[in-house]
Every structure is written in C-alpha cells, then in structure tokens.
Design an enzyme around this catalytic site. Sequence first.
Site, PDB file in Angstrom:
ATOM      1  N   LYS A  17      24.495  60.149  58.452  1.00  0.00           N
ATOM      2  CA  LYS A  17      25.394  61.104  57.815  1.00  0.00           C
ATOM      3  C   LYS A  17      26.838  60.784  58.177  1.00  0.00           C
ATOM      4  O   LYS A  17      27.248  60.944  59.329  1.00  0.00           O
ATOM      5  CB  LYS A  17      25.089  62.545  58.237  1.00  0.00           C
ATOM      6  CG  LYS A  17      25.985  63.558  57.498  1.00  0.00           C
ATOM      7  CD  LYS A  17      26.343  64.740  58.370  1.00  0.00           C
ATOM      8  CE  LYS A  17      27.387  65.632  57.699  1.00  0.00           C
ATOM      9  NZ  LYS A  17      28.695  64.977  57.534  1.00  0.00           N
ATOM     10  N   GLY A  73      31.380  62.747  67.997  1.00  0.00           N
ATOM     11  CA  GLY A  73      32.211  63.819  67.460  1.00  0.00           C
ATOM     12  C   GLY A  73      32.658  64.753  68.557  1.00  0.00           C
ATOM     13  O   GLY A  73      32.740  64.366  69.735  1.00  0.00           O
ATOM     14  N   SER A  74      32.930  65.980  68.203  1.00  0.00           N
ATOM     15  CA  SER A  74      33.477  66.925  69.160  1.00  0.00           C
ATOM     16  C   SER A  74      32.408  67.417  70.131  1.00  0.00           C
ATOM     17  O   SER A  74      31.212  67.439  69.819  1.00  0.00           O
ATOM     18  CB  SER A  74      34.082  68.128  68.426  1.00  0.00           C
ATOM     19  OG  SER A  74      33.056  68.939  67.871  1.00  0.00           O
ATOM     20  N   THR A  75      32.850  67.833  71.305  1.00  0.00           N
ATOM     21  CA  THR A  75      31.932  68.367  72.312  1.00  0.00           C
ATOM     22  C   THR A  75      31.273  69.648  71.810  1.00  0.00           C
ATOM     23  O   THR A  75      30.089  69.898  72.066  1.00  0.00           O
ATOM     24  CB  THR A  75      32.691  68.621  73.620  1.00  0.00           C
ATOM     25  OG1 THR A  75      33.212  67.362  74.099  1.00  0.00           O
ATOM     26  CG2 THR A  75      31.789  69.227  74.684  1.00  0.00           C
ATOM     27  N   GLU A  76      32.014  70.463  71.077  1.00  0.00           N
ATOM     28  CA  GLU A  76      31.461  71.706  70.546  1.00  0.00           C
ATOM     29  C   GLU A  76      30.266  71.434  69.631  1.00  0.00           C
ATOM     30  O   GLU A  76      29.203  72.054  69.751  1.00  0.00           O
ATOM     31  CB  GLU A  76      32.546  72.461  69.771  1.00  0.00           C
ATOM     32  CG  GLU A  76      32.055  73.744  69.111  1.00  0.00           C
ATOM     33  CD  GLU A  76      33.115  74.380  68.218  1.00  0.00           C
ATOM     34  OE1 GLU A  76      32.783  75.373  67.548  1.00  0.00           O
ATOM     35  OE2 GLU A  76      34.246  73.871  68.170  1.00  0.00           O
ATOM     36  N   GLY A  87      28.549  68.652  69.575  1.00  0.00           N
ATOM     37  CA  GLY A  87      27.534  68.006  70.406  1.00  0.00           C
ATOM     38  C   GLY A  87      26.611  69.012  71.076  1.00  0.00           C
ATOM     39  O   GLY A  87      25.397  68.777  71.184  1.00  0.00           O
ATOM     40  N   CYS A  97      39.160  59.382  70.479  1.00  0.00           N
ATOM     41  CA  CYS A  97      38.591  60.129  71.608  1.00  0.00           C
ATOM     42  C   CYS A  97      39.144  59.645  72.945  1.00  0.00           C
ATOM     43  O   CYS A  97      39.195  60.399  73.909  1.00  0.00           O
ATOM     44  CB  CYS A  97      37.065  60.038  71.588  1.00  0.00           C
ATOM     45  SG  CYS A  97      36.422  58.350  71.553  1.00  0.00           S
ATOM     46  N   GLU A 149      41.481  69.035  74.175  1.00  0.00           N
ATOM     47  CA  GLU A 149      41.665  67.870  73.315  1.00  0.00           C
ATOM     48  C   GLU A 149      42.372  68.283  72.032  1.00  0.00           C
ATOM     49  O   GLU A 149      41.904  69.167  71.312  1.00  0.00           O
ATOM     50  CB  GLU A 149      40.318  67.226  72.982  1.00  0.00           C
ATOM     51  CG  GLU A 149      40.460  65.950  72.168  1.00  0.00           C
ATOM     52  CD  GLU A 149      39.125  65.267  71.898  1.00  0.00           C
ATOM     53  OE1 GLU A 149      39.074  64.041  71.944  1.00  0.00           O
ATOM     54  OE2 GLU A 149      38.128  65.987  71.646  1.00  0.00           O
TER      55      GLU A 149
END
Length: 506
Positions: free
Chosen positions: A197, A250-253, A255, A306, A409
């Site tokens: 994706k 991608g973002s930690t959120e 993840g 990143c 970030e």
Amino acid sequence: MSAVVLPPSTPPAVADFISREHGLFIDGGWRAGESGERLVTYNPATGQPLSTIAAGTRADVDAAVAAARRALSDPVWRDITPLERGELLHRLAELVATHADELAYIESLDNGKPLSVARAVDAGTTTKLFRYFAGWPSKFEGSTIPLSPRNGMRILNYTVHEPIGVVGAIVPWNFPMSMASWKLAPALATGNTVVLKPAEETSLSTLRLAELIAEAGFPPGVVNVVTGIGTVVGAAIAEHPGVDKVAFTGSTEVGRRITTAATGNMKKVSLELGGKSPHIVLADADPVAVAAAAAEGIFFNQGQTCTAGSRLYVHADIYDDVMSALIARAQEIVVGPGQDPATQMGPLVSARQLETVTGYVQSGVAQGARVAAGGDTPANLDEKYRGGYFLSPTVLAETTQAMRVVQEEIFGPVLVAMPWRDVDELIDKANDSPYGLAAGIWTNDITAAHRIAAAVKAGTVWINCYNLTDPASPFGGYKQSGWGREMGRGVLEEYTEIKSVWVNLT
C-alpha cells in the site's frame, strides 16, 4: 477533476502515464477498485489536481491477499532456484535504471521534491536496493550447529531460512518509491509475496514500478499494489488474517495502531517510525562547514525525512558563528517547484502537512522561540505557484528543551538550535526524546566523537557526515523510532522464519 496542467518540460512518457485512470495491480493485472471510487492526487507546487487513483476497499485487500497466497504456494514462485529469484530482482533493477528519469519526474510532480533529488536519491536508491538484494537469494545460508545431546546420540542439527509468507507493506509519502523498494527487495529476495500500500498522497511512482515488476517477469500475485486511504486499506492489511507480516514505515502514532491491529493472528511486525535527531557540534568544528551540513541535514527533502537533523546542539564557543553561517545558508536556498533546475528545496507534500508544520512554528514562537530565518512563504515565488505548499527554510533560536518544537517530530524544514557547554548535560539532552533513530556528531576529536556516539541512544550515528545510507548497512531506531532493521543482511531475518532440523544419526 479539472484539466491537469503539467510543466512544459514534462516528458511525453510521463504525461501519458499521469493522464491514465490508474487502477489496482492485483494478481498480475490491472483492475478497477471494488467501489469504483477514486482519489485525487495533487501537485504540491501548485495545489492543483495532478491525477487520480483507485480508492481501494477491504474487498480489494481481500482479493490482493488471496492472490498473494496463491502465488506463495504456486510452484512457479515457490520452487524457483535462488539464482532465478536473484535474476528477477536484477532485471527489475535494470528496468528501474533504464526508466530512472521518467520515474524521477513522476516522483517530483507527485511529491514536490526537486527533480535532482528524485533522480539521485529516489530512483538511484531503488536501483541500488534491487541490485544489492539480487545477490542475496543464493547467499543467505543456514548453519550447522554442534550439539551436546544426551545418551551418546549422534545428532545432525542444521537451520534453514524459510519465507514468512504474505507480507503487507505500508509505505509513506516522503520517499514513495525508494521506501517501497526497502520493503519489496528483501521480501522478494527471501521468497515472500507482497501486498503493498503506497501513501494516498504519492502513489504514482509505485504504480509505475508495478508495471516494471510485471515487465521484469515476476509471476502473477507475487507483488500486488492496492492504493487508497490508510484508515481503510492500511487498516485492512494490518488486520488481515491472511497476512503473515506487516512491514511499515511512517509515523509512530500509526505504528502503534498497526501493532495493535496485528495481534489478531499474531503476525510479525517491523516498524520504521519517527525521529527527532540531535545534530551535535563540538567546539573544534569548522563553523562554516557545520552550517552547510546542518542546513543539508534539515532542509533536504523539505525536512520530510525521519532522520532529519532537527535538533542542533552547538558548543557555546562557536554557537554565534555557526548560527550566523547557518542563517545565511538558509536564506540562500532557492525554493520553488521541483521541476525547475534552479530549485534546491520544493514544497511540502500537502496542504495538511503545511498546516501542521506552520502550526509548530507558531507554537515555538508562542513558547518563546525566535524565528531567526524563514517561517513564512517564500517571497519570490511565481504567481502560478502561490497555491503551492511552500514554506521557507526555517531556523528557530532561543529554544529550550521543554518546547514542543524540541520534543516533537515536525517533519518539515524547521530547525531548532541550542548552545551547550557541559558534555554530560549535552548527552542527557540529546537522549531526552521518545525517539532514537539517528544522530550526527561534528568534531576533530576522535575520542570525544566515539564517547558521544556510544552514549547517544540512536540506531545510526554519523560522525563528520550526515544522512548517509547504503543497502549493505542496517538502518532502524531505538525507543519509539521502531522495531527491527531495514537493509543489510539483518533485514533478511525480518522476512524469514528460522527452522531448526534435528537428524538422529545414531
């Protein structure tokens, strides 16, 4: 969608590709999405529509996973030799190299980055990755293990690496094609099949890559590409019981959400997440050279990296000199559309990202930071780019460790700068972050460099250089910057199961 206006320099092959009604790549062919709905992708330099992509659904993910599972057990893919698998990857690498200019132009239009960066980094990295991993299928060996069995038994114990199965790969918008290759190359080298994706903002280069994958001769279903919204397609991949592993960048959120979703069938998960990397400058460093490196470390790819060196810690003895050179450097950077050869920094990827980044700048000012450079829309933009998502290279001075702009970030061209004197306090501040992806150190004192490198909690530390990567070197982070590693030999472990075989020779 209104008529698309492309730059006059757009190559005919790119214009033709952009104008297509892009579908989903499933089981070796192209098809419309189940819902028939479509998403508009925008040119970040103008804010105007660029193309449309299929809005995939859970039903489309089901079809892609089913195709990947069939391909996984099909002898056409399952039983090819390691050399044959490597040859497919090599063919793909050469096709990417052949079409590098076209792929780079698509990336620049869709993402906004300068064409020179898209050519050297995005297309170049993709070629290198497929070439590197093309060599691994015939060299990723198991081992024989000396045992001490009971009762005098003679045992032969050996290990083999087997593919995990169907890999769900979810990649971001900052380096769309090269991030896809970070997942595809090792997954395919180790015999897996993939449902990929791309980010909904920047799917075009990955769709063109899928055409090259088919041209290279990969069997149907080995690679499938489903475009669409993350909360629909990404969530369906993460939750799907037919997916054996999720590889996410991608973002930690996001993840965290993927990790939770993956618990349903206890699928394997690898995560390459956020960063807030400290860029550390010692007193003996050359201020002008450091300023140039610090500017490159944060303004490269519009700061949408990143590993961006977003926290600059400069020894107090040279802080003013570094800041003076850095501000001058930031103000000299040419900001414009990615297809203009003069452009050194393009627009941010979307209106939403521009709003997020400018919101952080405003937050910094509200908490007491001073805008030393940038913080606004570039004044010299041509009128036709006034609707683009541009922000000048920005430097915030007089920042403190507790500010949001120092702790969170930003993912944009915003640098926060602070002086330091005590090295132990410096290390504490460098590590005062939920992230641990990367760090940079500038000094001629090799002892100090190694001491700080050992103390900083980061997966990658650069000494007197910054933002270098290579397919042969592992990449990943500590703490909330992720799980596992990309690239190098170590990533092959992320895509395989180790089977231990015991044979009684008594």
